[in-house]
Design an enzyme around this catalytic site. Structure first.
Site, short mmCIF file in Angstrom:
data_model
loop_
_atom_site.label_atom_id
_atom_site.label_comp_id
_atom_site.label_asym_id
_atom_site.label_seq_id
_atom_site.Cartn_x
_atom_site.Cartn_y
_atom_site.Cartn_z
N ASP A 129 0.86 -1.19 0.00
CA ASP A 129 0.00 0.00 0.00
C ASP A 129 0.89 1.24 0.00
O ASP A 129 1.12 1.87 1.02
CB ASP A 129 -0.99 0.00 1.17
CG ASP A 129 -0.33 -0.24 2.52
OD1 ASP A 129 0.86 -0.64 2.54
OD2 ASP A 129 -1.01 -0.05 3.55
N ARG A 137 5.89 2.10 1.85
CA ARG A 137 6.64 0.92 2.26
C ARG A 137 8.11 0.93 1.83
O ARG A 137 8.90 0.20 2.41
CB ARG A 137 5.99 -0.34 1.67
CG ARG A 137 4.55 -0.54 2.11
CD ARG A 137 4.42 -0.66 3.61
NE ARG A 137 3.04 -0.46 4.04
CZ ARG A 137 2.68 0.08 5.20
NH1 ARG A 137 3.60 0.49 6.05
NH2 ARG A 137 1.41 0.22 5.50
N ARG A 198 -4.43 11.55 3.21
CA ARG A 198 -4.41 10.45 2.23
C ARG A 198 -5.33 10.77 1.06
O ARG A 198 -5.24 10.14 0.01
CB ARG A 198 -4.83 9.15 2.90
CG ARG A 198 -3.91 8.73 4.05
CD ARG A 198 -4.50 7.59 4.85
NE ARG A 198 -4.65 6.38 4.06
CZ ARG A 198 -5.33 5.31 4.46
NH1 ARG A 198 -5.96 5.31 5.65
NH2 ARG A 198 -5.39 4.24 3.69
N LYS A 228 -9.41 2.98 -3.81
CA LYS A 228 -10.00 2.66 -2.50
C LYS A 228 -10.50 3.94 -1.82
O LYS A 228 -10.05 5.04 -2.18
CB LYS A 228 -8.96 1.94 -1.62
CG LYS A 228 -7.72 2.78 -1.28
CD LYS A 228 -6.71 1.96 -0.50
CE LYS A 228 -5.54 2.81 -0.07
NZ LYS A 228 -4.48 2.02 0.58
N HIS A 229 -11.42 3.86 -0.86
CA HIS A 229 -12.10 2.68 -0.32
C HIS A 229 -13.57 2.80 -0.70
O HIS A 229 -14.29 3.62 -0.11
CB HIS A 229 -11.99 2.62 1.20
CG HIS A 229 -10.59 2.74 1.73
ND1 HIS A 229 -9.94 3.95 1.87
CD2 HIS A 229 -9.72 1.79 2.16
CE1 HIS A 229 -8.73 3.75 2.39
NE2 HIS A 229 -8.57 2.44 2.57
N HIS A 241 -10.25 0.42 11.57
CA HIS A 241 -9.27 -0.33 12.34
C HIS A 241 -9.75 -0.52 13.78
O HIS A 241 -9.37 -1.48 14.44
CB HIS A 241 -7.93 0.41 12.37
CG HIS A 241 -7.25 0.51 11.05
ND1 HIS A 241 -7.53 1.51 10.15
CD2 HIS A 241 -6.31 -0.26 10.47
CE1 HIS A 241 -6.77 1.36 9.07
NE2 HIS A 241 -6.03 0.28 9.24
N ASP A 311 -10.97 -4.67 1.81
CA ASP A 311 -10.03 -4.11 2.77
C ASP A 311 -9.64 -5.24 3.74
O ASP A 311 -10.17 -6.35 3.69
CB ASP A 311 -10.67 -2.93 3.50
CG ASP A 311 -9.66 -1.93 4.04
OD1 ASP A 311 -8.45 -2.27 4.12
OD2 ASP A 311 -10.05 -0.81 4.41
#
Length: 383
Positions: A129, A137, A198, A228-229, A241, A311
């Site tokens: 991601d 990452r 984001r 997304k999302h 989350h 997700d």
């Protein structure tokens, strides 16, 4: 068939066939060697958002037994610091995809992912991601990428496309084939909100413009983008989350949050990630990721025919507080997902056992499985 699989392996593993020019010309000759002719430009990729030839994947899909078919429909989280464990996972379970999360990078160095591909009978999709900003990452390896909000505020769409293409080349060189980005959520919430920076913008048209540029850049580099999302997290009530997220009612989503998904063909070949979002007037209290109505909305009103991934089903309390992992994966596939993602990893036998049992009992129709496998392997370039 053998050629298709080998060609696909090159595509998804990030390995390019090497051609050394001039080997037929004696190197000891005193004559000047003319430069080789310029290579023709690469052909445009076949759109994965359109199943134009719905039967051309049938031989590959039909050659897999039930367990191998359902294994293609899972994306399992792996640790970036243990390449050997990832090789074992793919060798033993032949999963369709892996997800590299966290900040460890050993798996993304020293051709470690090539060793993973070498044990895959059907090439494995390797996802990260890499959005930029808070969610990236390979920043420790290849430098930082700005957040979506910063990109939209400081760069033109063409510049964002070029930036995403460069990032995509870096990912592809490391063996990554799928990026769970760009974020197409619409919000003006503070930077540190669950979506916040984001998101490219609180303006849905601007979100689409910049998300399209980012997706095009990734695809220029041979990496599959994932929007997304769906159907829109930007105005949700919280963080999936941590628990249930309730969005505005569907009619309000249509006016703002769903705008970036209109005209999905404009993005070119993409996949779409469905979030764990309870949408009044649509999902009847279920998370969208487990709601047949949410997938019907995406397939119907938004005319999307490409691959749909959930997700994270294994590390978000919006799911884990209500369902065991095997049941959540099954419910997602029953609802209409093509791929079920869990970043926590492990429990693969348990999940696959449950899916095989569901197919054998008719809980998960074989035709539904085969349809999704076709989308998955088509997205890998295998048919």
């Amino acid at each position: 068939m053998a050629f298709s699989i080998v060609a696909g392996c090159l595509l998804v593993s990030g390995l390019q066939p090497r051609i050394v020019s001039g080997l037929a010309v004696p190197l000891t000759s005193d004559r000047p060697v003319p430069p080789p002719p310029a290579a023709p430009p690469p052909a445009a990729p076949t759109p994965t958002s359109r199943l134009e030839r719905p039967d051309d994947c049938a031989p590959l899909v039909g050659g897999l037994d039930v367990r191998a078919q359902v294994a293609q429909l899972v994306v399992v989280g792996v640790s970036g610091d243990n390449p050997a464990a990832t090789v074992s996972l793919v060798r033993d379970h032949q999963v369709g995809g892996i997800f590299v999360g966290g900040n460890a990078t050993a798996l993304l160095k020293d051709r470690s992912l090539a060793a993973v591909q070498a044990v895959a009978r059907v090439p494995v999709a390797v996802s990260v991601d890499e959005e930029g900003g808070r969610v990236q990452r390979i920043d420790d390896l290849d430098g930082e990428l700005p957040s979506a909000r910063t990109m939209a505020a400081t760069k033109s769409p063409d510049e964002v496309r070029a930036l995403a293409a460069e990032r995509g080349r870096q990912l592809r060189a490391r063996g990554v084939t799928v990026d769970f980005a760009p974020d197409t959520d619409v919000t003006g919430a503070p930077d540190d909100d669950v979506i916040g920076d984001r998101s490219f913008s609180p303006d849905p048209a601007r979100v689409k413009t910049y998300a399209k540029a980012f997706a095009e850049g990734l695809r220029d580099a041979g990496v599959q983008p994932v929007l997304k999302h769906f159907p829109g997290h930007g105005h949700g009530s919280g963080d999936s989350h941590k628990g249930t997220v309730v969005t505005p009612p569907l009619d309000k989503l249509r006016a703002v949050d769903l705008v970036p998904y209109r005209g999905l063909a404009d993005y070119g070949p993409v996949a779409v990630m469905v979030g764990h979002l309870d949408v009044p007037g649509l999902t009847s209290g279920l998370p969208a990721s487990l709601s047949p109505a949410a997938y019907q909305l995406l397939r119907g009103e938004f005319a999307f025919t490409g691959p749909i991934v959930t997700d994270d089903l294994g590390a978000m309390k919006a799911i884990t507080a209500q369902y065991s992992l095997p049941e959540a994966v099954l419910k997602a596939l029953q609802a209409g997902a093509d791929e079920a993602l869990w970043s926590s990893g492990g429990r693969v036998d348990e999940v696959l056992d449950r899916l095989v049992k569901a197919v054998q009992a008719g809980e998960l129709p074989k035709t539904r499985v085969q349809e999704s496998v076709a989308r998955v392997v088509r997205g890998k370039g295998l048919c």
